[in-house]
Design a protein around this motif. Structure first.
Motif, PDB file in Angstrom:
ATOM      1  N   LYS A  50       0.824  -1.209   0.000  1.00  0.00           N
ATOM      2  CA  LYS A  50       0.000   0.000   0.000  1.00  0.00           C
ATOM      3  C   LYS A  50       0.856   1.255   0.000  1.00  0.00           C
ATOM      4  CE  LYS A  50      -3.574  -2.306   2.688  1.00  0.00           C
ATOM      5  NZ  LYS A  50      -4.524  -2.168   3.789  1.00  0.00           N
ATOM      6  N   GLY A  51       0.226   2.352  -0.358  1.00  0.00           N
ATOM      7  CA  GLY A  51       0.874   3.647  -0.258  1.00  0.00           C
ATOM      8  C   GLY A  51       0.762   4.466  -1.526  1.00  0.00           C
ATOM      9  N   LYS A  52       1.120   5.707  -1.382  1.00  0.00           N
ATOM     10  CA  LYS A  52       1.076   6.675  -2.477  1.00  0.00           C
ATOM     11  C   LYS A  52       2.464   6.748  -3.102  1.00  0.00           C
ATOM     12  CE  LYS A  52      -2.089   9.262  -2.911  1.00  0.00           C
ATOM     13  NZ  LYS A  52      -3.279   9.173  -3.781  1.00  0.00           N
ATOM     14  N   VAL A  53       2.553   6.407  -4.400  1.00  0.00           N
ATOM     15  CA  VAL A  53       3.823   6.449  -5.120  1.00  0.00           C
ATOM     16  C   VAL A  53       4.206   7.919  -5.323  1.00  0.00           C
ATOM     17  CG1 VAL A  53       5.081   5.722  -7.179  1.00  0.00           C
ATOM     18  CG2 VAL A  53       3.271   4.255  -6.231  1.00  0.00           C
ATOM     19  N   GLY A  54       5.446   8.225  -5.025  1.00  0.00           N
ATOM     20  CA  GLY A  54       5.912   9.607  -5.096  1.00  0.00           C
ATOM     21  C   GLY A  54       5.924  10.276  -3.734  1.00  0.00           C
ATOM     22  N   ARG A  55       5.334   9.624  -2.746  1.00  0.00           N
ATOM     23  CA  ARG A  55       5.364  10.138  -1.372  1.00  0.00           C
ATOM     24  C   ARG A  55       5.782   9.038  -0.404  1.00  0.00           C
ATOM     25  NH1 ARG A  55      -0.166  11.689   0.535  1.00  0.00           N
ATOM     26  NH2 ARG A  55      -0.228   9.511   1.171  1.00  0.00           N
ATOM     27  N   ASP A  56       5.011   7.938  -0.357  1.00  0.00           N
ATOM     28  CA  ASP A  56       5.278   6.847   0.583  1.00  0.00           C
ATOM     29  C   ASP A  56       6.135   5.746  -0.038  1.00  0.00           C
ATOM     30  OD1 ASP A  56       3.269   8.136   2.189  1.00  0.00           O
ATOM     31  OD2 ASP A  56       1.741   7.003   1.119  1.00  0.00           O
ATOM     32  N   VAL A  57       6.092   5.643  -1.347  1.00  0.00           N
ATOM     33  CA  VAL A  57       6.700   4.527  -2.066  1.00  0.00           C
ATOM     34  C   VAL A  57       7.524   5.078  -3.223  1.00  0.00           C
ATOM     35  CG1 VAL A  57       6.197   2.418  -3.377  1.00  0.00           C
ATOM     36  CG2 VAL A  57       4.722   3.058  -1.464  1.00  0.00           C
ATOM     37  N   SER A  58       8.758   4.576  -3.371  1.00  0.00           N
ATOM     38  CA  SER A  58       9.628   5.012  -4.464  1.00  0.00           C
ATOM     39  C   SER A  58       9.197   4.379  -5.786  1.00  0.00           C
ATOM     40  CB  SER A  58      11.073   4.619  -4.169  1.00  0.00           C
ATOM     41  OG  SER A  58      11.208   3.205  -4.243  1.00  0.00           O
ATOM     42  N   VAL A  59       9.678   4.943  -6.877  1.00  0.00           N
ATOM     43  CA  VAL A  59       9.427   4.375  -8.204  1.00  0.00           C
ATOM     44  C   VAL A  59       9.963   2.946  -8.257  1.00  0.00           C
ATOM     45  CG1 VAL A  59      10.005   4.560 -10.666  1.00  0.00           C
ATOM     46  CG2 VAL A  59       9.381   6.605  -9.382  1.00  0.00           C
ATOM     47  N   GLU A  60      11.153   2.730  -7.716  1.00  0.00           N
ATOM     48  CA  GLU A  60      11.772   1.404  -7.747  1.00  0.00           C
ATOM     49  C   GLU A  60      10.941   0.370  -6.978  1.00  0.00           C
ATOM     50  OE1 GLU A  60      14.401   4.558  -8.767  1.00  0.00           O
ATOM     51  OE2 GLU A  60      13.385   4.267  -6.837  1.00  0.00           O
ATOM     52  N   MET A  61      10.428   0.752  -5.829  1.00  0.00           N
ATOM     53  CA  MET A  61       9.606  -0.175  -5.047  1.00  0.00           C
ATOM     54  C   MET A  61       8.270  -0.412  -5.753  1.00  0.00           C
ATOM     55  SD  MET A  61       9.429  -2.216  -2.551  1.00  0.00           S
ATOM     56  CE  MET A  61      10.919  -1.780  -1.709  1.00  0.00           C
ATOM     57  N   ALA A  62       7.680   0.633  -6.314  1.00  0.00           N
ATOM     58  CA  ALA A  62       6.412   0.480  -7.044  1.00  0.00           C
ATOM     59  C   ALA A  62       6.607  -0.400  -8.281  1.00  0.00           C
ATOM     60  CB  ALA A  62       5.857   1.844  -7.423  1.00  0.00           C
ATOM     61  N   TYR A  63       7.778  -0.317  -8.921  1.00  0.00           N
ATOM     62  CA  TYR A  63       8.109  -1.198 -10.050  1.00  0.00           C
ATOM     63  C   TYR A  63       8.035  -2.655  -9.584  1.00  0.00           C
ATOM     64  CZ  TYR A  63      11.036  -3.434 -13.656  1.00  0.00           C
ATOM     65  OH  TYR A  63      11.528  -4.252 -14.639  1.00  0.00           O
ATOM     66  N   GLN A  64       8.600  -2.946  -8.417  1.00  0.00           N
ATOM     67  CA  GLN A  64       8.551  -4.298  -7.865  1.00  0.00           C
ATOM     68  C   GLN A  64       7.113  -4.711  -7.546  1.00  0.00           C
ATOM     69  OE1 GLN A  64      11.060  -6.457  -7.900  1.00  0.00           O
ATOM     70  NE2 GLN A  64      12.287  -4.822  -8.843  1.00  0.00           N
ATOM     71  N   HIS A  65       6.310  -3.764  -7.082  1.00  0.00           N
ATOM     72  CA  HIS A  65       4.901  -4.060  -6.807  1.00  0.00           C
ATOM     73  C   HIS A  65       4.168  -4.396  -8.107  1.00  0.00           C
ATOM     74  CE1 HIS A  65       5.017  -1.518  -2.852  1.00  0.00           C
ATOM     75  NE2 HIS A  65       5.783  -2.587  -2.806  1.00  0.00           N
ATOM     76  N   ALA A  66       4.486  -3.679  -9.177  1.00  0.00           N
ATOM     77  CA  ALA A  66       3.870  -3.971 -10.481  1.00  0.00           C
ATOM     78  C   ALA A  66       4.322  -5.340 -10.988  1.00  0.00           C
ATOM     79  CB  ALA A  66       4.210  -2.873 -11.486  1.00  0.00           C
ATOM     80  N   ARG A  67       5.572  -5.678 -10.738  1.00  0.00           N
ATOM     81  CA  ARG A  67       6.094  -7.004 -11.108  1.00  0.00           C
ATOM     82  C   ARG A  67       5.318  -8.094 -10.361  1.00  0.00           C
ATOM     83  NH1 ARG A  67      10.747  -9.015 -13.398  1.00  0.00           N
ATOM     84  NH2 ARG A  67      11.578 -10.912 -12.452  1.00  0.00           N
ATOM     85  N   LEU A  68       5.125  -7.905  -9.055  1.00  0.00           N
ATOM     86  CA  LEU A  68       4.338  -8.842  -8.254  1.00  0.00           C
ATOM     87  C   LEU A  68       2.909  -8.930  -8.784  1.00  0.00           C
ATOM     88  CD1 LEU A  68       3.838 -10.644  -5.769  1.00  0.00           C
ATOM     89  CD2 LEU A  68       3.571  -8.533  -4.425  1.00  0.00           C
ATOM     90  N   THR A  69       2.357  -7.813  -9.204  1.00  0.00           N
ATOM     91  CA  THR A  69       1.011  -7.800  -9.776  1.00  0.00           C
ATOM     92  C   THR A  69       0.977  -8.649 -11.044  1.00  0.00           C
ATOM     93  OG1 THR A  69       0.561  -5.644  -8.791  1.00  0.00           O
ATOM     94  CG2 THR A  69      -0.811  -6.291 -10.661  1.00  0.00           C
ATOM     95  N   GLY A  70       2.037  -8.600 -11.849  1.00  0.00           N
ATOM     96  CA  GLY A  70       2.131  -9.465 -13.021  1.00  0.00           C
ATOM     97  C   GLY A  70       2.098 -10.937 -12.639  1.00  0.00           C
ATOM     98  N   LEU A  71       2.786 -11.290 -11.555  1.00  0.00           N
ATOM     99  CA  LEU A  71       2.761 -12.666 -11.070  1.00  0.00           C
ATOM    100  C   LEU A  71       1.340 -13.051 -10.657  1.00  0.00           C
ATOM    101  CD1 LEU A  71       4.397 -15.232 -10.361  1.00  0.00           C
ATOM    102  CD2 LEU A  71       4.760 -14.215  -8.093  1.00  0.00           C
ATOM    103  N   ASN A  72       0.626 -12.122 -10.029  1.00  0.00           N
ATOM    104  CA  ASN A  72      -0.764 -12.403  -9.644  1.00  0.00           C
ATOM    105  C   ASN A  72      -1.653 -12.576 -10.870  1.00  0.00           C
ATOM    106  OD1 ASN A  72      -0.658 -12.578  -6.813  1.00  0.00           O
ATOM    107  ND2 ASN A  72      -0.410 -10.373  -6.685  1.00  0.00           N
ATOM    108  N   ILE A  73      -1.410 -11.804 -11.912  1.00  0.00           N
ATOM    109  CA  ILE A  73      -2.164 -11.985 -13.163  1.00  0.00           C
ATOM    110  C   ILE A  73      -1.927 -13.397 -13.694  1.00  0.00           C
ATOM    111  CG2 ILE A  73      -2.270 -11.289 -15.599  1.00  0.00           C
ATOM    112  CD1 ILE A  73      -1.835  -8.369 -14.587  1.00  0.00           C
ATOM    113  N   LEU A  74      -0.679 -13.859 -13.683  1.00  0.00           N
ATOM    114  CA  LEU A  74      -0.386 -15.214 -14.161  1.00  0.00           C
ATOM    115  C   LEU A  74      -1.019 -16.274 -13.274  1.00  0.00           C
ATOM    116  CD1 LEU A  74       3.281 -15.025 -15.470  1.00  0.00           C
ATOM    117  CD2 LEU A  74       1.119 -14.468 -16.611  1.00  0.00           C
TER     118      LEU A  74
END
Length: 159
Positions: A50-74
């Motif tokens: 959870k969190g707001k990207v650009g305030r609570d979460v870095s771009v790099e960490m959000a990239y990893q979250h999107a990667r995890l989301t891809g795993l959930n899609i699979l």
């Protein structure tokens, strides 16, 4: 190499498909097209990032979250299809980033999901895509991604 072998080669494994949080299905099939409802960054321990990207979460960490989301899609696709070898190609992704008002790196964040799909499916993982910022997402998750996927008829598989 099959999608399952590529996932294992990345030191990952499919997760149980998340339960929808509303009155909808994770996947709706129309002919040979699958419409995957928006998935989020839910990890194997049941932690929803959870969190707001650009305030609570870095771009790099959000990239990893999107990667995890891809795993959930699979994971959702594997549950629906029984075998990821039936995926013919990814057609389109729509990625949402829970971002601050002045955030501008939405594509870099959603690349986490796109890059992952290409790692697993090669050219068949390359897709059309939109990446947009939103003021909020359900449960304050950092990213949400939905997908449109073309599949092979039952009994056929890629590789």
């Amino acid at each position: 190499m099959s999608p399952h072998h590529r996932i294992a080669a990345l030191d990952l494994e499919l997760l149980p498909a998340p339960t929808p949080i509303g009155t909808f299905r994770n996947v709706l099939q129309v002919g040979n097209i699958l419409y995957v409802s928006g998935q989020g960054p839910l990890d194997a321990d049941g932690i929803l990032h959870k969190g707001k990207v650009g305030r609570d979460v870095s771009v790099e960490m959000a990239y990893q979250h999107a990667r995890l989301t891809g795993l959930n899609i699979l994971s959702v696709l594997a549950e629906h299809l029984g075998d990821l070898k039936r995926v013919k190609r990814f057609v389109k992704l729509l990625g949402f980033v829970n971002a601050t008002q002045d955030f501008q790196d939405h594509p870099r964040v959603i690349n986490g999901c796109s890059d992952f799909l290409v790692e697993v499916f090669g050219e068949d993982g390359v897709h059309a895509r939109s990446a947009i910022g939103v003021a909020s997402l359900p449960n304050n998750i950092t990213v949400e991604v939905e997908a449109i996927v073309e599949i092979l008829p039952e009994g056929n598989s890629n590789g």
